[in-house]
Design an enzyme around this catalytic site. Structure first.
Site, PDB file in Angstrom:
ATOM      1  N   LYS A 121       8.915   4.445   7.220  1.00  0.00           N
ATOM      2  CA  LYS A 121       7.637   3.751   7.043  1.00  0.00           C
ATOM      3  C   LYS A 121       6.700   4.034   8.208  1.00  0.00           C
ATOM      4  O   LYS A 121       5.507   4.310   8.010  1.00  0.00           O
ATOM      5  CB  LYS A 121       7.863   2.242   6.929  1.00  0.00           C
ATOM      6  CG  LYS A 121       8.394   1.780   5.600  1.00  0.00           C
ATOM      7  CD  LYS A 121       8.191   0.290   5.397  1.00  0.00           C
ATOM      8  CE  LYS A 121       8.704  -0.543   6.538  1.00  0.00           C
ATOM      9  NZ  LYS A 121       8.491  -1.980   6.338  1.00  0.00           N
ATOM     10  N   VAL A 122       7.226   3.957   9.423  1.00  0.00           N
ATOM     11  CA  VAL A 122       6.393   4.219  10.611  1.00  0.00           C
ATOM     12  C   VAL A 122       5.869   5.645  10.597  1.00  0.00           C
ATOM     13  O   VAL A 122       4.683   5.898  10.872  1.00  0.00           O
ATOM     14  CB  VAL A 122       7.193   3.946  11.907  1.00  0.00           C
ATOM     15  CG1 VAL A 122       6.455   4.488  13.123  1.00  0.00           C
ATOM     16  CG2 VAL A 122       7.440   2.445  12.078  1.00  0.00           C
TER      17      VAL A 122
ATOM     18  N   HIS B  75       9.541  10.848  -7.702  1.00  0.00           N
ATOM     19  CA  HIS B  75      10.665  10.389  -6.907  1.00  0.00           C
ATOM     20  C   HIS B  75      11.277  11.556  -6.130  1.00  0.00           C
ATOM     21  O   HIS B  75      11.539  12.616  -6.706  1.00  0.00           O
ATOM     22  CB  HIS B  75      11.734   9.762  -7.790  1.00  0.00           C
ATOM     23  CG  HIS B  75      11.301   8.512  -8.485  1.00  0.00           C
ATOM     24  ND1 HIS B  75      12.182   7.674  -9.134  1.00  0.00           N
ATOM     25  CD2 HIS B  75      10.085   7.938  -8.620  1.00  0.00           C
ATOM     26  CE1 HIS B  75      11.526   6.641  -9.644  1.00  0.00           C
ATOM     27  NE2 HIS B  75      10.244   6.793  -9.354  1.00  0.00           N
TER      28      HIS B  75
ATOM     29  N   ASN C  75       1.526   1.910  -9.688  1.00  0.00           N
ATOM     30  CA  ASN C  75       2.306   0.876  -9.021  1.00  0.00           C
ATOM     31  C   ASN C  75       2.063  -0.494  -9.647  1.00  0.00           C
ATOM     32  O   ASN C  75       2.993  -1.284  -9.834  1.00  0.00           O
ATOM     33  CB  ASN C  75       1.965   0.837  -7.533  1.00  0.00           C
ATOM     34  CG  ASN C  75       2.950   0.006  -6.750  1.00  0.00           C
ATOM     35  OD1 ASN C  75       4.143   0.284  -6.717  1.00  0.00           O
ATOM     36  ND2 ASN C  75       2.455  -1.051  -6.126  1.00  0.00           N
TER      37      ASN C  75
ATOM     38  N   GLU D  28      15.599   7.154  -1.050  1.00  0.00           N
ATOM     39  CA  GLU D  28      14.696   7.528  -2.133  1.00  0.00           C
ATOM     40  C   GLU D  28      13.265   7.201  -1.740  1.00  0.00           C
ATOM     41  O   GLU D  28      12.982   6.090  -1.272  1.00  0.00           O
ATOM     42  CB  GLU D  28      15.036   6.803  -3.434  1.00  0.00           C
ATOM     43  CG  GLU D  28      14.108   7.247  -4.565  1.00  0.00           C
ATOM     44  CD  GLU D  28      14.383   6.534  -5.873  1.00  0.00           C
ATOM     45  OE1 GLU D  28      15.043   7.144  -6.726  1.00  0.00           O
ATOM     46  OE2 GLU D  28      13.936   5.394  -6.027  1.00  0.00           O
TER      47      GLU D  28
ATOM     48  N   LYS E 166       8.331   8.491 -18.283  1.00  0.00           N
ATOM     49  CA  LYS E 166       9.483   7.957 -19.000  1.00  0.00           C
ATOM     50  C   LYS E 166       9.036   7.432 -20.365  1.00  0.00           C
ATOM     51  O   LYS E 166       7.848   7.215 -20.607  1.00  0.00           O
ATOM     52  CB  LYS E 166      10.136   6.840 -18.197  1.00  0.00           C
ATOM     53  CG  LYS E 166      10.782   7.306 -16.902  1.00  0.00           C
ATOM     54  CD  LYS E 166      11.515   6.163 -16.232  1.00  0.00           C
ATOM     55  CE  LYS E 166      12.187   6.610 -14.954  1.00  0.00           C
ATOM     56  NZ  LYS E 166      12.949   5.523 -14.306  1.00  0.00           N
TER      57      LYS E 166
ATOM     58  N   ILE F 213       1.152   9.345   9.825  1.00  0.00           N
ATOM     59  CA  ILE F 213       0.415  10.439   9.177  1.00  0.00           C
ATOM     60  C   ILE F 213      -0.930   9.926   8.681  1.00  0.00           C
ATOM     61  O   ILE F 213      -1.978  10.542   8.907  1.00  0.00           O
ATOM     62  CB  ILE F 213       1.221  11.011   7.996  1.00  0.00           C
ATOM     63  CG1 ILE F 213       2.494  11.690   8.492  1.00  0.00           C
ATOM     64  CG2 ILE F 213       0.370  12.006   7.196  1.00  0.00           C
ATOM     65  CD1 ILE F 213       3.433  12.110   7.362  1.00  0.00           C
TER      66      ILE F 213
END
Length: 243
Positions: A21-22, A122, A150, A141, A114, A27
């Site tokens: 995450k960091v 993914h 989302n 993942e 899907k 970035i």
């Protein structure tokens, strides 16, 4: 069968989620400081809860042992959210080029959604972690979605949770139609992304009064439980029957 010490077993996964995450946020921040478009809006992450691990392992008939992480693959999960559809391949390429992790599996549900209508990209990566006893490599993942993708996936998951995975057919059909509408909106926004990016760049150049800033809703998505709670997101994650 050797019983796992779950607290110890999950420790490197917790560290991996925080580190990734960091790195992703760095970035984003670097690109913004360079006055360049960042394909990354935000990143969240979570480690699967122990009951969720057992549920998924039992459902897929995997034995619970030290190798369970390589069967389930998404015990550690990080989600990267983008503004535009075209930002997704940019983020994918950034991750492929990194020297601190190795992509070993990709699933493109953006080009080929899907059956439910779910879209997202993914990546399963091998990520090395330095522990007290030395380096260990674990799977993580990384899911990449637009804001629209989302939102839809979060709603679908909530309904899956409510109906215990068996959503009534009329609601599932409406969800499918909503997925198509969401992707159409994503596509339209992608078509005018240059104009949107120019407008956003102009906005950031202007001095905004503090009162206006306080009126904006700043989503603190480091509170991972909201989107990626371990037990509440099992069906939105790794395998073909999970997001």
């Amino acid at each position: 069968m050797h019983k796992l010490d779950w607290e110890l077993y999950l420790l490197p996964f917790e560290q991996a989620v925080e580190e990734i995450k960091v790195k992703i946020k760095n970035i984003r921040n670097e690109l913004r400081k360079r006055k360049e478009h960042s394909p990354i809006e935000f990143a969240v992450g979570r480690v699967k809860s122990i009951p969720s691990i057992y549920n998924k392992a039992n459902r897929l008939q995997f034995p619970i042992d030290e190798n369970i992480c390589w069967e389930i693959r998404d015990i550690a999960g990080v989600r990267v959210i983008c503004q535009f559809i075209d930002d997704i391949p940019a983020v994918v390429e950034m991750i492929r080029k990194r020297g601190d992790m190795r992509v070993y599996l990709e699933k493109d549900y953006v080009s080929t959604p899907k059956e439910s209508g779910y879209r997202g990209y993914h990546l399963a990566v091998e990520y090395p972690i330095m522990m007290a006893g030395g380096q260990v490599t674990i799977p993580v993942e990384i899911q990449i979605r637009t804001l629209g993708m989302n939102f839809w996936a979060t709603i679908e998951h909530s309904l899956n949770y409510k109906y215990e995975g068996i959503i009534p057919s009329n609601i599932r059909q409406r969800l499918f139609e909503a997925a198509k509408a969401s992707y159409k909106l994503d596509s339209e926004m992608n078509n005018i992304r240059d104009e949107i990016k120019e407008a956003q760049a102009e906005f950031t150049k202007k001095e905004v009064p503090m009162e206006s800033l306080l009126s904006l809703v700043e989503l603190d998505l480091d509170v991972d439980a909201g989107l990626m709670d371990g037990s509440h997101n099992e069906r939105n994650e790794n395998e073909d029957d999970d997001h």
